[in-house]
Design a protein around this motif. Structure first.
Motif, PDB file in Angstrom:
ATOM      1  N   LEU A 144      -0.989  -0.401   4.015  1.00  0.00           N
ATOM      2  CA  LEU A 144      -0.937  -0.566   2.568  1.00  0.00           C
ATOM      3  C   LEU A 144      -0.117   0.556   1.957  1.00  0.00           C
ATOM      4  CD1 LEU A 144      -4.670  -1.446   1.821  1.00  0.00           C
ATOM      5  CD2 LEU A 144      -2.740  -2.988   2.248  1.00  0.00           C
ATOM      6  N   MET A 145       0.859   0.185   1.142  1.00  0.00           N
ATOM      7  CA  MET A 145       1.701   1.193   0.524  1.00  0.00           C
ATOM      8  C   MET A 145       1.169   1.603  -0.843  1.00  0.00           C
ATOM      9  SD  MET A 145       5.189  -0.414   1.909  1.00  0.00           S
ATOM     10  CE  MET A 145       4.389  -1.806   2.708  1.00  0.00           C
ATOM     11  N   ASN A 146       0.226   0.813  -1.379  1.00  0.00           N
ATOM     12  CA  ASN A 146      -0.345   1.130  -2.697  1.00  0.00           C
ATOM     13  C   ASN A 146      -1.865   1.157  -2.632  1.00  0.00           C
ATOM     14  OD1 ASN A 146       2.129   1.077  -4.583  1.00  0.00           O
ATOM     15  ND2 ASN A 146       2.362  -0.790  -3.378  1.00  0.00           N
ATOM     16  N   GLY A 147      -2.402   1.471  -1.475  1.00  0.00           N
ATOM     17  CA  GLY A 147      -3.822   1.394  -1.192  1.00  0.00           C
ATOM     18  C   GLY A 147      -4.676   2.226  -2.104  1.00  0.00           C
ATOM     19  N   LEU A 184      -0.119   6.267  -9.526  1.00  0.00           N
ATOM     20  CA  LEU A 184       0.163   5.082 -10.343  1.00  0.00           C
ATOM     21  C   LEU A 184       1.562   4.515 -10.113  1.00  0.00           C
ATOM     22  CD1 LEU A 184      -1.590   6.049 -13.694  1.00  0.00           C
ATOM     23  CD2 LEU A 184      -2.309   4.301 -12.071  1.00  0.00           C
ATOM     24  N   ASP A 185       2.461   5.314  -9.525  1.00  0.00           N
ATOM     25  CA  ASP A 185       3.798   4.780  -9.221  1.00  0.00           C
ATOM     26  C   ASP A 185       3.667   3.697  -8.160  1.00  0.00           C
ATOM     27  OD1 ASP A 185       4.616   6.825 -10.825  1.00  0.00           O
ATOM     28  OD2 ASP A 185       5.287   8.124  -9.180  1.00  0.00           O
ATOM     29  N   ILE A 186       4.166   2.517  -8.461  1.00  0.00           N
ATOM     30  CA  ILE A 186       4.086   1.436  -7.478  1.00  0.00           C
ATOM     31  C   ILE A 186       5.202   1.609  -6.447  1.00  0.00           C
ATOM     32  CG2 ILE A 186       4.282  -1.053  -7.127  1.00  0.00           C
ATOM     33  CD1 ILE A 186       2.969  -1.460  -9.818  1.00  0.00           C
ATOM     34  N   ILE A 187       4.819   1.650  -5.209  1.00  0.00           N
ATOM     35  CA  ILE A 187       5.827   1.679  -4.144  1.00  0.00           C
ATOM     36  C   ILE A 187       6.261   0.234  -3.921  1.00  0.00           C
ATOM     37  CG2 ILE A 187       6.242   2.165  -1.698  1.00  0.00           C
ATOM     38  CD1 ILE A 187       4.286   4.481  -1.898  1.00  0.00           C
ATOM     39  N   PRO A 188       7.530  -0.072  -4.145  1.00  0.00           N
ATOM     40  CA  PRO A 188       7.958  -1.478  -4.062  1.00  0.00           C
ATOM     41  C   PRO A 188       7.997  -1.976  -2.617  1.00  0.00           C
ATOM     42  CG  PRO A 188       9.844  -0.057  -4.493  1.00  0.00           C
ATOM     43  CD  PRO A 188       8.633   0.832  -4.488  1.00  0.00           C
ATOM     44  N   ALA A 189       8.082  -3.295  -2.471  1.00  0.00           N
ATOM     45  CA  ALA A 189       8.133  -3.907  -1.145  1.00  0.00           C
ATOM     46  C   ALA A 189       9.179  -3.197  -0.302  1.00  0.00           C
ATOM     47  CB  ALA A 189       8.458  -5.391  -1.274  1.00  0.00           C
ATOM     48  N   LYS A 190       8.837  -2.948   0.929  1.00  0.00           N
ATOM     49  CA  LYS A 190       9.686  -2.147   1.794  1.00  0.00           C
ATOM     50  C   LYS A 190      10.808  -2.979   2.406  1.00  0.00           C
ATOM     51  CE  LYS A 190       8.747   1.406   5.251  1.00  0.00           C
ATOM     52  NZ  LYS A 190       9.312   2.542   4.527  1.00  0.00           N
ATOM     53  N   ASP A 191      11.923  -2.336   2.599  1.00  0.00           N
ATOM     54  CA  ASP A 191      13.039  -2.947   3.321  1.00  0.00           C
ATOM     55  C   ASP A 191      12.855  -2.572   4.791  1.00  0.00           C
ATOM     56  OD1 ASP A 191      15.423  -3.487   4.587  1.00  0.00           O
ATOM     57  OD2 ASP A 191      16.659  -2.883   2.868  1.00  0.00           O
ATOM     58  N   TRP A 192      12.408  -3.516   5.593  1.00  0.00           N
ATOM     59  CA  TRP A 192      12.052  -3.209   6.978  1.00  0.00           C
ATOM     60  C   TRP A 192      13.249  -3.169   7.918  1.00  0.00           C
ATOM     61  CZ3 TRP A 192       7.479  -1.199   7.749  1.00  0.00           C
ATOM     62  CH2 TRP A 192       6.402  -1.575   6.934  1.00  0.00           C
TER      63      TRP A 192
ATOM     64  N   ASP B 127       2.219  -5.479   0.659  1.00  0.00           N
ATOM     65  CA  ASP B 127       0.784  -5.323   0.408  1.00  0.00           C
ATOM     66  C   ASP B 127       0.380  -6.137  -0.819  1.00  0.00           C
ATOM     67  OD1 ASP B 127       1.360  -3.810  -1.875  1.00  0.00           O
ATOM     68  OD2 ASP B 127       0.980  -1.885  -0.887  1.00  0.00           O
ATOM     69  N   GLN B 130       2.318  -5.509  -4.013  1.00  0.00           N
ATOM     70  CA  GLN B 130       3.689  -6.019  -3.933  1.00  0.00           C
ATOM     71  C   GLN B 130       3.706  -7.550  -3.984  1.00  0.00           C
ATOM     72  OE1 GLN B 130       4.455  -4.065  -0.260  1.00  0.00           O
ATOM     73  NE2 GLN B 130       4.971  -2.102  -1.199  1.00  0.00           N
ATOM     74  N   GLN B 133       3.565  -8.483  -7.605  1.00  0.00           N
ATOM     75  CA  GLN B 133       4.906  -8.316  -8.185  1.00  0.00           C
ATOM     76  C   GLN B 133       5.811  -9.491  -7.825  1.00  0.00           C
ATOM     77  OE1 GLN B 133       6.070  -4.452  -6.518  1.00  0.00           O
ATOM     78  NE2 GLN B 133       6.143  -3.627  -8.591  1.00  0.00           N
ATOM     79  N   GLN B 145      11.952 -13.022  -4.107  1.00  0.00           N
ATOM     80  CA  GLN B 145      11.963 -11.568  -3.966  1.00  0.00           C
ATOM     81  C   GLN B 145      13.330 -11.077  -3.517  1.00  0.00           C
ATOM     82  OE1 GLN B 145      11.196  -9.199  -1.104  1.00  0.00           O
ATOM     83  NE2 GLN B 145      10.029  -7.671  -2.238  1.00  0.00           N
ATOM     84  N   ARG B 175      -6.639   2.175  -9.344  1.00  0.00           N
ATOM     85  CA  ARG B 175      -6.148   1.103  -8.483  1.00  0.00           C
ATOM     86  C   ARG B 175      -6.018  -0.185  -9.306  1.00  0.00           C
ATOM     87  NH1 ARG B 175      -4.122  -0.929  -3.892  1.00  0.00           N
ATOM     88  NH2 ARG B 175      -5.298  -2.536  -2.811  1.00  0.00           N
ATOM     89  N   LYS B 178      -2.987  -0.003 -11.415  1.00  0.00           N
ATOM     90  CA  LYS B 178      -1.784  -0.293 -10.642  1.00  0.00           C
ATOM     91  C   LYS B 178      -1.571  -1.809 -10.524  1.00  0.00           C
ATOM     92  CE  LYS B 178       0.272   2.110  -6.787  1.00  0.00           C
ATOM     93  NZ  LYS B 178       0.126   3.036  -5.682  1.00  0.00           N
TER      94      LYS B 178
END
Ligand code: SF4
Ligand code: SF4
Lengths: 210, 308
Positions: A144-147, A184-192, B127, B130, B133, B145, B175, B178
């Motif tokens: 989870l990047m925003n856990g 609170l900064d949302i980490i956006p979907a990752k570029d894998w 996650d 995301q 979003q 996306q 949370r 967010k």
């Protein structure tokens, strides 16, 4: 043992780098595995000739070259290096079967004597700068990047009381740094793509590669 | 109105909304889905359809949602990020919308460790935040996306879960903040037994004004026995069952425990109706759907409003 059953002359190769530090495939383990194999085969009524050698670094062609002289006298190679070392030996010596003696699990750090824990998955786009220096990719069971998820209990992960919840650690650290609002900064979907999603990865440093 | 979701309309009208859930069967048995649907029809505004809950293989949420939709119910498609990457999720959202499903819940999902396929690889390409979003971008910008335009974008009313009881407690309101920032429209909470702790959480929610930015449905689960109460207290991660509740269940003889569980559930609903910011209830009667009509009725939540 199943792997090498059909062969009589084996070259057992250790590596002096990471696997030595974590006691999985250094000179000492090469000696131990060699005698364990010999006695196991002996009791199965088969004699086997094992040559031992430990390289400075098995993921580097310069050192792997050292094995040239030994190759003729063996039927197969067993490598005690990580997956990178095994593959480097196989690349250089195309006509010899190469077998891994170690199951490479992760890139980690030593927690205490005899205990290693995963720390990094080499995702190629590091988030540590915004997650308080604790990796959510390798250390959160759900990546989870925003856990944190709803299962975090008393600092432990929902999967086991033996596993720290990465997000509890991240939160504790952000608090210590006085950066609570950072959460609170949302980490956006990752570029894998940098993590292997773009196919096998390679790093080229023009300055060093020449 | 952002969507055609009946749930959105009920909430926007200021009614206390009622949702419940249907766990799809572990086999290709549509009858079981329909049976559960029948029990809930007329008593709830939307029916959550779980997505391989507790990491056990079941009929897909989409498949069972379509069956419910065909019966005229309003399925609420649950989607976990554990089992699919972003391509699969977006295509499933298109399929759902094509079948008239316009409400969904974005979750990360239980770890496979808990289920019957602990050897499976988890996906977790994105996650739950995301995912929110992504669904919002699909709805409001009409884009995938990856950036490409969508023909007839799916207009989903977007939900997510919140657990006011998990640790670290001080992070729980943030949370939610967010999730709101990511674009969530409504929240269904973890089952509430510890009412004081829930109220503390709601206070934090109101302090940040979050109850004005999303609808919060309070989660409740009737307990069938003292054994179940103890199990939930000790074995389910992130569940908070106070000793007093376990004791109250245990004080009754076995055959009266289920009724006691229902009473506790109804009292909880009545008390939470008074809490500012609670917009409705999510009644999770796990494999006990037939008790839902009684709970809804006795809690004074009937008749359900007719909106179109
Ligand atoms: S974010 Fe990626 S690169 Fe950084 S520690 Fe974690 S896995 Fe390694
Ligand atoms: S409990 Fe913590 S580490 Fe475990 S999955 Fe949840 S957020 Fe990740």
């Amino acid at each position: 043992m199943d792997y090498i059953q059909p062969f009589n002359r084996i070259l057992l190769v250790g590596c002096n780098e990471c696997v030595t530090v974590c006691s999985a495939g250094g000179r000492k383990e090469v000696g131990l595995l060699s005698s364990a194999l010999q006695s196991a085969f002996l009791s199965a009524g088969k004699s086997i000739d094992i040559k031992e050698h430990t390289l400075e670094r098995q993921c580097d062609p310069e050192y792997v070259e050292e094995l040239v002289g030994m190759m003729d006298g063996v039927d197969a190679v067993v490598s005690m290096a990580c997956g990178c070392g095994v593959q480097e030996v196989a690349r250089r010596y195309k006509n010899k079967p190469v077998f891994p003696a170690v199951n490479t699990k992760f890139m980690g750090a030593s927690e205490r004597q005899g205990v290693w824990a995963e720390r990094c998955q080499g995702c190629g786009n590091c988030l540590l700068g915004i997650t308080g220096g604790i990796c959510p990719i390798a250390r959160c069971s759900k990546q989870l990047m925003n856990g944190p998820c709803g299962g975090s209990t008393n600092g432990k992960c929902e999967i086991s009381k033996e596993v720290d919840c990465a997000w509890q650690l991240i939160w504790d650290r952000l608090k210590m740094l006085g950066q609570e609002e950072r959460y609170l900064d949302i980490i956006p979907a990752k570029d894998w793509r940098t993590a292997g999603g773009g196919g096998p990865r390679k790093i080229v440093r023009e300055d060093l590669a020449g | 109105m952002k969507t055609n979701s009946i749930l959105e309309k009920v909430l926007a009208n200021g009614n206390l909304a009622v949702t419940s859930e249907c766990g799809p069967p572990r086999g290709a048995v549509p009858e079981k889905v329909k049976e559960k649907g029948q029990l809930l029809a007329g008593f709830v505004d939307a029916v959550n359809v779980t997505d391989n809950q507790t990491a056990m293989v079941r009929m897909s949420s989409l498949g069972a949602s379509i069956l419910l939709r065909q019966m005229g119910l309003n399925p609420l498609l649950q989607m976990v990020t554990r089992d699919r990457n972003r391509l699969a999720m977006q295509s499933e959202i298109l399929s759902a919308y094509a079948h008239g499903i316009d409400t969904m819940l974005c979750l990360s999902g239980d770890h496979p460790h808990f289920g019957d396929h602990p050897m499976a690889a988890s996906v977790h390409d994105i996650d739950s935040i995301q995912l929110i979003q992504m669904v919002k971008t699909m709805r409001d910008e009409g884009r995938f996306q990856g950036g490409a335009e969508i023909e007839n974008p799916p207009k989903m009313f977007i939900g997510a879960a919140a657990n006011p009881f998990a640790d670290p407690f001080e992070l729980r309101v943030m949370r939610l903040a967010k999730k709101v920032a990511a674009g969530v429209d409504f929240i269904q909470t973890q089952c509430i037994y510890n009412i004081e702790k829930f109220e503390t959480w709601m206070e934090g929610v109101r302090n940040r004004g979050l109850h004005e930015k999303c609808y919060i449905l309070a989660g409740v689960t009737p307990m069938k026995s003292a054994g179940m109460a103890r199990y939930m207290k000790n074995k389910v991660p992130g569940m908070d069952v106070p000793d007093a509740v376990v004791a109250r269940m245990a004080a009754k003889p076995k055959e009266e425990q289920a009724q006691e569980g229902v009473d506790i559930c109804i009292e909880t609903i009545q008390r939470l109706s008074q809490v500012k910011g609670v917009a409705g209830f999510h009644i999770m009667a796990i494999e006990w759907e037939k008790i839902v009509p009684q709970i809804v009725e006795r809690a004074g939540l009937l008749p359900r409003p007719q909106v179109a």
